[in-house]
Scaffold this motif. Structure first.
Motif, PDB file in Angstrom:
ATOM      1  N   LYS A 163       0.842  -1.213   0.000  1.00 41.02           N
ATOM      2  CA  LYS A 163       0.000   0.000   0.000  1.00 41.02           C
ATOM      3  C   LYS A 163       0.870   1.254   0.000  1.00 41.02           C
ATOM      4  CE  LYS A 163      -4.178  -1.811   2.208  1.00 41.02           C
ATOM      5  NZ  LYS A 163      -4.890  -1.959   3.492  1.00 41.02           N
ATOM      6  N   ARG A 167       1.105   4.151  -2.959  1.00 44.52           N
ATOM      7  CA  ARG A 167       0.864   5.570  -2.668  1.00 44.52           C
ATOM      8  C   ARG A 167       2.058   6.431  -3.105  1.00 44.52           C
ATOM      9  NH1 ARG A 167       2.030   8.548   1.528  1.00 44.52           N
ATOM     10  NH2 ARG A 167       2.609   6.846   2.923  1.00 44.52           N
ATOM     11  N   LYS A 170       2.329   6.987  -6.899  1.00 49.27           N
ATOM     12  CA  LYS A 170       1.320   7.880  -7.501  1.00 49.27           C
ATOM     13  C   LYS A 170       1.675   9.345  -7.274  1.00 49.27           C
ATOM     14  CE  LYS A 170      -2.544   4.666  -7.163  1.00 49.27           C
ATOM     15  NZ  LYS A 170      -3.586   4.198  -6.248  1.00 49.27           N
ATOM     16  N   SER A 171       2.575   9.602  -6.334  1.00 50.09           N
ATOM     17  CA  SER A 171       2.908  10.986  -5.966  1.00 50.09           C
ATOM     18  C   SER A 171       3.751  11.664  -7.044  1.00 50.09           C
ATOM     19  CB  SER A 171       3.673  10.969  -4.643  1.00 50.09           C
ATOM     20  OG  SER A 171       4.210  12.249  -4.387  1.00 50.09           O
TER      21      SER A 171
END
Length: 265
Positions: A163, A167, A170-171
């Motif tokens: 996870k 995350r 995607k930043s």
């Protein structure tokens, strides 16, 4: 050829991963692949050489210890050095290719500190003035996606890490990409260590089984008749080897508590 096709500006990840799979599937893969890649890295076509370097880096991330052993030999390192050396292809290799080759060899001195030949090759390049200063390894460069993973991969079983990685990827913030890169490196290292442990466990269990089977045969013969001097010595050697393997088996068993099937074996 498809994975290093110079007519395609972007990396063909599907072909690159298929190449890695082939290296892992073929018993000769780890020894043949570096030779094929060296030929492509020395290509006069810049794009072909750059693609080949990406394939090389992906293989380092995905193809395990046998591949690492091959790239750490002078035979392969010399092929990379030829791209940089003015005595060979250094005069016409593009600066982009030479920069990537330097970066890769330097990164290996960091990632594989135990490989003396890699360090020696890099120090020689500095001594000869071919490399003026250590390149800065780009922290925000995301490693290529790993090849299809074995079951129970850390990528799948550690939900928290998966996870977090999703995350970070995607930043748009450079520091998040740097963190993602570090996380991928640490996960791949864990995967390689896990794979090495499984391989070591399998080979130890196999050796124990063979030794015990042979001892059983000799002891059966001993019940029926006197053993020859040669057989007695063999029995003694097997016994001593089994004594040495016993604590190793206990340790392997204690490391295997979370894997019922392996513990059963």
């Amino acid at each position: 050829d498809k994975a290093t096709d110079p007519s395609i500006p972007e990396e063909n990840w599907e072909c690159i991963q298929r190449f890695c799979d082939q290296v892992n599937a073929d018993i000769e893969g780890p020894s043949l692949a570096p030779r094929l890649l060296a030929h492509k890295i020395q290509s006069p076509q810049e794009m072909e050489a750059l693609h080949a370097l990406t394939v090389l880096e992906t293989c380092v991330n995905n193809c395990g210890e046998r591949f690492h052993n091959e790239i750490a030999k002078f035979r392969f390192l010399n092929e990379l050095i030829k791209v940089l050396s003015p005595k060979y292809y250094g005069t016409w290799s593009s600066e982009k290719v030479k920069s990537r080759v330097t970066e890769i060899i330097f990164s290996w001195t960091v990632w594989f500190p135990q490989e003396v030949k890699i360090r020696d090759a890099y120090q020689m390049l500095k001594k000869q003035g071919i490399v003026k200063e250590d390149p800065k390894l780009p922290e925000d460069k995301i490693l290529p996606p790993p090849s299809p993973r074995p079951q129970n991969s850390i990528f799948d079983t550690d939900e928290e890490k998966s996870k977090l990685l999703a995350r970070l990827l995607k930043s748009n913030h450079p520091e998040d990409l740097q963190a993602a890169n570090r996380l991928i490196k640490s996960i791949i290292k864990e995967e390689q260590e896990k794979s090495a442990k499984m391989s070591r466990r399998a080979s130890t269990i196999s050796e124990v089984s063979e030794n015990v089977k042979r001892m059983d045969e000799l002891l059966e013969n001993y019940k029926r008749q006197e053993l020859s001097k040669c057989d007695q010595e063999t029995l003694q050697t097997l016994f001593q080897r089994c004594e040495k393997l016993r604590p190793l088996l206990f340790r392997l068993a204690s490391e295997t508590v979370d894997d019922d099937e392996a513990l059963g074996k």
